[in-house]
Design a protein around this motif. Structure first.
Motif, PDB file in Angstrom:
ATOM      1  N   GLY A 199       0.823  -1.197   0.000  1.00 21.42           N
ATOM      2  CA  GLY A 199       0.000   0.000   0.000  1.00 21.42           C
ATOM      3  C   GLY A 199       0.852   1.239   0.000  1.00 21.42           C
ATOM      4  O   GLY A 199       2.023   1.199   0.395  1.00 21.42           O
ATOM      5  N   LEU A 200       0.262   2.336  -0.445  1.00 16.95           N
ATOM      6  CA  LEU A 200       0.905   3.652  -0.339  1.00 16.95           C
ATOM      7  C   LEU A 200       0.311   4.305   0.900  1.00 16.95           C
ATOM      8  O   LEU A 200      -0.731   4.961   0.845  1.00 16.95           O
ATOM      9  N   ILE A 201       0.972   4.051   2.029  1.00 13.78           N
ATOM     10  CA  ILE A 201       0.427   4.405   3.330  1.00 13.78           C
ATOM     11  C   ILE A 201       0.909   5.797   3.726  1.00 13.78           C
ATOM     12  O   ILE A 201       2.097   6.106   3.629  1.00 13.78           O
ATOM     13  N   SER A 202      -0.024   6.625   4.149  1.00  9.30           N
ATOM     14  CA  SER A 202       0.330   7.953   4.634  1.00  9.30           C
ATOM     15  C   SER A 202      -0.556   8.291   5.822  1.00  9.30           C
ATOM     16  O   SER A 202      -1.441   7.514   6.166  1.00  9.30           O
ATOM     17  N   SER A 203      -0.313   9.439   6.410  1.00  6.58           N
ATOM     18  CA  SER A 203      -1.092   9.834   7.575  1.00  6.58           C
ATOM     19  C   SER A 203      -2.569   9.919   7.207  1.00  6.58           C
ATOM     20  O   SER A 203      -2.970  10.678   6.331  1.00  6.58           O
TER      21      SER A 203
ATOM     22  N   ASN B 204      -4.739   4.377   4.670  1.00 12.35           N
ATOM     23  CA  ASN B 204      -4.117   3.049   4.750  1.00 12.35           C
ATOM     24  C   ASN B 204      -4.978   2.079   3.967  1.00 12.35           C
ATOM     25  O   ASN B 204      -5.866   1.447   4.510  1.00 12.35           O
ATOM     26  N   GLU B 205      -4.724   1.971   2.677  1.00 13.06           N
ATOM     27  CA  GLU B 205      -5.428   1.006   1.842  1.00 13.06           C
ATOM     28  C   GLU B 205      -4.429  -0.034   1.374  1.00 13.06           C
ATOM     29  O   GLU B 205      -3.392   0.310   0.796  1.00 13.06           O
ATOM     30  N   GLN B 206      -4.746  -1.300   1.605  1.00  7.12           N
ATOM     31  CA  GLN B 206      -3.821  -2.377   1.307  1.00  7.12           C
ATOM     32  C   GLN B 206      -4.380  -3.270   0.202  1.00  7.12           C
ATOM     33  O   GLN B 206      -5.579  -3.548   0.173  1.00  7.12           O
ATOM     34  N   PHE B 207      -3.468  -3.712  -0.661  1.00 12.17           N
ATOM     35  CA  PHE B 207      -3.824  -4.561  -1.793  1.00 12.17           C
ATOM     36  C   PHE B 207      -3.084  -5.883  -1.642  1.00 12.17           C
ATOM     37  O   PHE B 207      -1.860  -5.892  -1.450  1.00 12.17           O
TER      38      PHE B 207
ATOM     39  N   SER C 294      -9.893  -5.882  -2.602  1.00 16.67           N
ATOM     40  CA  SER C 294     -10.381  -4.697  -1.906  1.00 16.67           C
ATOM     41  C   SER C 294     -11.648  -4.189  -2.581  1.00 16.67           C
ATOM     42  O   SER C 294     -11.704  -4.021  -3.798  1.00 16.67           O
ATOM     43  N   LEU C 295     -12.678  -3.974  -1.763  1.00 15.34           N
ATOM     44  CA  LEU C 295     -13.959  -3.480  -2.282  1.00 15.34           C
ATOM     45  C   LEU C 295     -14.122  -1.978  -2.023  1.00 15.34           C
ATOM     46  O   LEU C 295     -14.406  -1.209  -2.947  1.00 15.34           O
ATOM     47  N   LEU C 296     -13.974  -1.609  -0.765  1.00 23.75           N
ATOM     48  CA  LEU C 296     -14.198  -0.214  -0.391  1.00 23.75           C
ATOM     49  C   LEU C 296     -13.301   0.136   0.783  1.00 23.75           C
ATOM     50  O   LEU C 296     -13.060  -0.697   1.653  1.00 23.75           O
ATOM     51  N   LEU C 297     -12.841   1.384   0.794  1.00 26.37           N
ATOM     52  CA  LEU C 297     -12.079   1.914   1.928  1.00 26.37           C
ATOM     53  C   LEU C 297     -12.830   3.133   2.445  1.00 26.37           C
ATOM     54  O   LEU C 297     -13.202   4.011   1.664  1.00 26.37           O
ATOM     55  N   ILE C 298     -13.056   3.164   3.762  1.00 30.26           N
ATOM     56  CA  ILE C 298     -13.660   4.343   4.382  1.00 30.26           C
ATOM     57  C   ILE C 298     -12.637   4.933   5.344  1.00 30.26           C
ATOM     58  O   ILE C 298     -12.180   4.268   6.273  1.00 30.26           O
ATOM     59  N   GLN C 299     -12.269   6.179   5.090  1.00 28.82           N
ATOM     60  CA  GLN C 299     -11.351   6.852   6.018  1.00 28.82           C
ATOM     61  C   GLN C 299     -12.136   7.322   7.239  1.00 28.82           C
ATOM     62  O   GLN C 299     -13.369   7.463   7.187  1.00 28.82           O
ATOM     63  N   SER C 300     -11.411   7.571   8.325  1.00 29.51           N
ATOM     64  CA  SER C 300     -12.070   7.870   9.598  1.00 29.51           C
ATOM     65  C   SER C 300     -12.938   9.129   9.530  1.00 29.51           C
ATOM     66  O   SER C 300     -13.900   9.272  10.296  1.00 29.51           O
ATOM     67  N   SER C 301     -12.631  10.038   8.610  1.00 29.43           N
ATOM     68  CA  SER C 301     -13.406  11.280   8.491  1.00 29.43           C
ATOM     69  C   SER C 301     -14.649  11.118   7.613  1.00 29.43           C
ATOM     70  O   SER C 301     -15.457  12.048   7.495  1.00 29.43           O
TER      71      SER C 301
ATOM     72  N   ASN D 133      -8.778   3.786   9.353  1.00 28.36           N
ATOM     73  CA  ASN D 133      -9.552   3.429   8.169  1.00 28.36           C
ATOM     74  C   ASN D 133     -10.301   2.132   8.431  1.00 28.36           C
ATOM     75  O   ASN D 133      -9.920   1.364   9.322  1.00 28.36           O
ATOM     76  N   LEU D 134     -11.315   1.889   7.627  1.00 23.63           N
ATOM     77  CA  LEU D 134     -11.971   0.592   7.612  1.00 23.63           C
ATOM     78  C   LEU D 134     -12.057   0.147   6.168  1.00 23.63           C
ATOM     79  O   LEU D 134     -12.449   0.919   5.289  1.00 23.63           O
ATOM     80  N   GLN D 135     -11.679  -1.088   5.915  1.00 18.92           N
ATOM     81  CA  GLN D 135     -11.618  -1.598   4.552  1.00 18.92           C
ATOM     82  C   GLN D 135     -12.443  -2.865   4.454  1.00 18.92           C
ATOM     83  O   GLN D 135     -12.351  -3.739   5.335  1.00 18.92           O
ATOM     84  N   TRP D 136     -13.244  -2.950   3.402  1.00 15.89           N
ATOM     85  CA  TRP D 136     -14.019  -4.165   3.126  1.00 15.89           C
ATOM     86  C   TRP D 136     -13.368  -4.913   1.974  1.00 15.89           C
ATOM     87  O   TRP D 136     -12.966  -4.317   0.966  1.00 15.89           O
ATOM     88  N   PHE D 137     -13.272  -6.254   2.138  1.00 20.14           N
ATOM     89  CA  PHE D 137     -12.687  -7.141   1.125  1.00 20.14           C
ATOM     90  C   PHE D 137     -13.670  -8.259   0.811  1.00 20.14           C
ATOM     91  O   PHE D 137     -14.524  -8.600   1.630  1.00 20.14           O
TER      92      PHE D 137
END
Lengths: 115, 112
Positions: A95-99, A102-105, B46-53, B32-36
Protein backbone atom coordinates in the motif's frame (compact mmCIF):
# COMPACT_ATOMS: atom_id res chain seq x y z
CA UNK A 1 -3.31 -3.49 -14.21
CA UNK A 2 -1.01 -3.19 -11.21
CA UNK A 3 -1.18 -6.03 -8.73
CA UNK A 4 0.83 -7.77 -6.06
CA UNK A 5 2.40 -11.02 -7.23
CA UNK A 6 3.56 -13.94 -5.10
CA UNK A 7 5.56 -17.06 -5.80
CA UNK A 8 5.17 -19.94 -5.43
CA UNK A 9 1.39 -20.23 -5.35
CA UNK A 10 1.56 -23.65 -3.71
CA UNK A 11 4.31 -25.34 -1.75
CA UNK A 12 4.36 -28.78 -0.17
CA UNK A 13 7.41 -29.60 1.90
CA UNK A 14 8.54 -31.88 4.66
CA UNK A 15 9.09 -30.85 8.23
CA UNK A 16 12.54 -29.40 8.79
CA UNK A 17 12.97 -28.06 5.26
CA UNK A 18 13.57 -24.42 4.43
CA UNK A 19 10.77 -22.53 2.70
CA UNK A 20 11.16 -19.21 0.92
CA UNK A 21 8.20 -17.20 -0.30
CA UNK A 22 8.54 -14.18 -2.57
CA UNK A 23 6.46 -11.12 -3.18
CA UNK A 24 6.59 -8.33 -5.73
CA UNK A 25 4.66 -5.35 -4.40
CA UNK A 26 2.87 -2.82 -6.59
CA UNK A 27 5.37 -0.35 -8.04
CA UNK A 28 5.41 2.88 -6.06
CA UNK A 29 3.92 1.48 -2.89
CA UNK A 30 5.94 2.36 0.20
CA UNK A 31 4.72 -0.33 2.61
CA UNK A 32 4.77 -4.13 2.34
CA UNK A 33 3.00 -6.51 4.70
CA UNK A 34 3.13 -10.26 5.33
CA UNK A 35 -0.05 -11.86 6.71
CA UNK A 36 -0.89 -15.46 7.47
CA UNK A 37 -4.37 -17.00 7.22
CA UNK A 38 -5.48 -20.14 9.04
CA UNK A 39 -8.90 -21.54 9.78
CA UNK A 40 -8.33 -21.23 13.51
CA UNK A 41 -6.71 -17.79 13.74
CA UNK A 42 -8.00 -16.04 10.63
CA UNK A 43 -5.76 -13.36 9.14
CA UNK A 44 -2.84 -12.17 11.25
CA UNK A 45 0.05 -9.84 10.57
CA UNK A 46 3.51 -11.38 10.65
CA UNK A 47 5.69 -8.40 9.69
CA UNK A 48 5.77 -5.23 7.64
CA UNK A 49 8.20 -2.80 6.02
CA UNK A 50 8.10 0.90 5.23
CA UNK A 51 10.46 2.03 2.47
CA UNK A 52 12.20 -1.35 2.89
CA UNK A 53 12.88 -0.81 6.61
CA UNK A 54 11.29 -3.31 9.00
CA UNK A 55 8.71 -1.63 11.23
CA UNK A 56 7.04 -4.48 13.05
CA UNK A 57 7.83 -8.18 13.16
CA UNK A 58 6.19 -8.92 16.49
CA UNK A 59 3.76 -11.38 14.90
CA UNK A 60 6.53 -13.60 13.64
CA UNK A 61 8.16 -16.54 15.50
CA UNK A 62 11.66 -15.14 15.24
CA UNK A 63 13.47 -18.36 15.95
CA UNK A 64 12.36 -19.79 12.62
CA UNK A 65 10.88 -16.98 10.52
CA UNK A 66 12.69 -14.12 8.82
CA UNK A 67 11.46 -11.38 6.51
CA UNK A 68 13.54 -9.16 4.27
CA UNK A 69 13.26 -6.62 1.48
CA UNK A 70 16.44 -6.86 -0.56
CA UNK A 71 15.13 -4.17 -2.90
CA UNK A 72 11.96 -2.18 -3.54
CA UNK A 73 10.58 -4.80 -5.94
CA UNK A 74 11.09 -7.90 -3.79
CA UNK A 75 10.05 -9.00 -0.32
CA UNK A 76 10.86 -12.44 1.03
CA UNK A 77 9.56 -14.54 3.90
CA UNK A 78 11.66 -17.47 4.96
CA UNK A 79 10.89 -20.33 7.34
CA UNK A 80 13.77 -22.47 8.55
CA UNK A 81 13.13 -25.11 9.77
CA UNK A 82 9.50 -25.52 8.79
CA UNK A 83 6.99 -27.31 11.03
CA UNK A 84 3.51 -28.76 10.35
CA UNK A 85 1.91 -25.92 12.35
CA UNK A 86 3.26 -23.48 9.76
CA UNK A 87 0.79 -24.86 7.23
CA UNK A 88 -1.32 -21.89 6.17
CA UNK A 89 -1.86 -19.40 3.37
CA UNK A 90 0.68 -16.59 3.41
CA UNK A 91 -0.37 -13.30 1.89
CA UNK A 92 1.72 -10.37 0.88
CA UNK A 93 0.05 -6.95 0.68
CA UNK A 94 1.29 -3.53 -0.31
CA UNK A 95 0.00 0.00 0.00
CA UNK A 96 0.91 3.65 -0.34
CA UNK A 97 0.43 4.40 3.33
CA UNK A 98 0.33 7.95 4.63
CA UNK A 99 -1.09 9.83 7.57
CA UNK A 100 -4.82 9.12 7.60
CA UNK A 101 -4.75 6.77 4.61
CA UNK A 102 -4.12 3.05 4.75
CA UNK A 103 -5.43 1.01 1.84
CA UNK A 104 -3.82 -2.38 1.31
CA UNK A 105 -3.82 -4.56 -1.79
CA UNK A 106 -3.30 -8.27 -1.44
CA UNK A 107 -1.53 -10.82 -3.56
CA UNK A 108 -3.00 -14.24 -4.41
CA UNK A 109 -1.18 -15.93 -1.54
CA UNK A 110 1.16 -18.90 -1.13
CA UNK A 111 -0.55 -22.02 0.18
CA UNK A 112 2.02 -23.85 2.30
CA UNK A 113 1.64 -27.43 3.46
CA UNK A 114 4.29 -28.85 5.78
CA UNK A 115 4.09 -32.62 6.17
CA UNK B 1 -6.95 -4.48 22.27
CA UNK B 2 -8.96 -3.96 19.11
CA UNK B 3 -11.37 -6.76 18.26
CA UNK B 4 -13.44 -6.97 15.10
CA UNK B 5 -16.61 -9.02 14.84
CA UNK B 6 -18.76 -9.79 11.84
CA UNK B 7 -22.31 -11.03 11.82
CA UNK B 8 -23.81 -13.10 10.45
CA UNK B 9 -21.08 -15.70 10.00
CA UNK B 10 -22.94 -17.14 7.04
CA UNK B 11 -25.80 -16.05 4.85
CA UNK B 12 -27.68 -17.80 2.04
CA UNK B 13 -30.16 -15.81 -0.03
CA UNK B 14 -31.92 -15.97 -3.41
CA UNK B 15 -30.60 -13.64 -6.06
CA UNK B 16 -32.17 -10.23 -6.28
CA UNK B 17 -32.28 -9.61 -2.54
CA UNK B 18 -30.72 -6.57 -0.93
CA UNK B 19 -28.25 -7.55 1.78
CA UNK B 20 -26.65 -6.00 4.83
CA UNK B 21 -23.45 -7.35 6.30
CA UNK B 22 -22.35 -6.08 9.69
CA UNK B 23 -18.96 -5.33 11.16
CA UNK B 24 -18.32 -4.08 14.69
CA UNK B 25 -15.09 -3.04 16.40
CA UNK B 26 -14.33 -2.42 20.05
CA UNK B 27 -12.02 0.60 19.84
CA UNK B 28 -13.48 3.59 17.98
CA UNK B 29 -10.05 5.18 17.46
CA UNK B 30 -9.61 3.77 13.97
CA UNK B 31 -7.78 5.21 11.00
CA UNK B 32 -9.55 3.43 8.17
CA UNK B 33 -11.97 0.59 7.61
CA UNK B 34 -11.62 -1.60 4.55
CA UNK B 35 -14.02 -4.16 3.13
CA UNK B 36 -12.69 -7.14 1.13
CA UNK B 37 -14.12 -10.14 -0.63
CA UNK B 38 -12.34 -13.46 -0.75
CA UNK B 39 -13.28 -16.19 -3.18
CA UNK B 40 -12.46 -19.80 -2.19
CA UNK B 41 -8.75 -20.48 -2.55
CA UNK B 42 -8.05 -16.94 -3.69
CA UNK B 43 -6.58 -13.75 -2.34
CA UNK B 44 -8.43 -10.74 -0.95
CA UNK B 45 -9.96 -8.20 -3.29
CA UNK B 46 -10.38 -4.70 -1.91
CA UNK B 47 -13.96 -3.48 -2.28
CA UNK B 48 -14.20 -0.21 -0.39
CA UNK B 49 -12.08 1.91 1.93
CA UNK B 50 -13.66 4.34 4.38
CA UNK B 51 -11.35 6.85 6.02
CA UNK B 52 -12.07 7.87 9.60
CA UNK B 53 -13.41 11.28 8.49
CA UNK B 54 -15.90 9.73 6.07
CA UNK B 55 -19.34 8.30 6.73
CA UNK B 56 -19.81 6.14 3.63
CA UNK B 57 -18.40 5.00 0.32
CA UNK B 58 -20.14 3.60 -2.74
CA UNK B 59 -18.98 1.46 -5.63
CA UNK B 60 -21.58 0.14 -8.04
CA UNK B 61 -24.06 -2.00 -6.12
CA UNK B 62 -21.99 -1.77 -2.94
CA UNK B 63 -22.37 0.84 -0.24
CA UNK B 64 -20.38 0.85 2.99
CA UNK B 65 -21.15 3.06 5.95
CA UNK B 66 -19.12 3.86 9.03
CA UNK B 67 -20.28 4.97 12.47
CA UNK B 68 -17.12 5.35 14.54
CA UNK B 69 -18.87 6.39 17.74
CA UNK B 70 -20.87 3.18 17.88
CA UNK B 71 -18.04 1.05 16.50
CA UNK B 72 -19.98 -0.22 13.50
CA UNK B 73 -19.80 -0.51 9.75
CA UNK B 74 -22.29 -2.04 7.34
CA UNK B 75 -21.82 -3.27 3.80
CA UNK B 76 -24.98 -3.01 1.74
CA UNK B 77 -25.22 -5.10 -1.42
CA UNK B 78 -28.07 -4.17 -3.72
CA UNK B 79 -29.79 -6.66 -6.02
CA UNK B 80 -27.52 -9.57 -5.13
CA UNK B 81 -26.27 -11.93 -7.85
CA UNK B 82 -24.79 -15.45 -7.75
CA UNK B 83 -21.43 -13.87 -8.64
CA UNK B 84 -21.50 -12.07 -5.28
CA UNK B 85 -21.04 -15.41 -3.51
CA UNK B 86 -17.82 -15.16 -1.51
CA UNK B 87 -16.55 -14.44 2.00
CA UNK B 88 -16.66 -10.77 2.94
CA UNK B 89 -14.10 -9.46 5.41
CA UNK B 90 -13.87 -6.13 7.15
CA UNK B 91 -10.61 -4.84 8.58
CA UNK B 92 -9.62 -1.78 10.57
CA UNK B 93 -6.36 0.05 11.02
CA UNK B 94 -5.60 2.05 14.14
CA UNK B 95 -3.45 5.05 14.95
CA UNK B 96 -0.52 3.22 16.49
CA UNK B 97 0.10 0.66 13.75
CA UNK B 98 -0.42 0.21 10.03
CA UNK B 99 -1.49 -3.40 10.31
CA UNK B 100 -5.06 -4.39 9.51
CA UNK B 101 -7.09 -6.17 12.16
CA UNK B 102 -9.53 -8.49 10.47
CA UNK B 103 -12.95 -9.73 11.37
CA UNK B 104 -13.82 -13.40 11.00
CA UNK B 105 -15.84 -12.82 7.85
CA UNK B 106 -19.34 -13.43 6.53
CA UNK B 107 -19.69 -16.29 4.06
CA UNK B 108 -22.32 -15.30 1.52
CA UNK B 109 -24.08 -17.61 -0.91
CA UNK B 110 -26.48 -16.20 -3.46
CA UNK B 111 -28.44 -18.88 -5.29
CA UNK B 112 -30.27 -18.48 -8.59
Amino acid sequence: DARVTQTPRHKVTEMGQEVTMRCQPILGHNTVFWYRQTMMQGLELLAYFRNRAPLDDSGMPKDRFSAEMPDATLATLKIQPSEPRDSAVYFCASGLISSGYNEQFFGPGTRLTVL
Amino acid sequence: KQEVTQIPAALSVPEGENLVLNCSFTDSAIYNLQWFRQDPGKGLTSLLLIQSSQREQTSGRLNASLDKSSGRSTLYIAASQPGDSATYLCAVSTYNTDKLIFGTGTRLQVFP
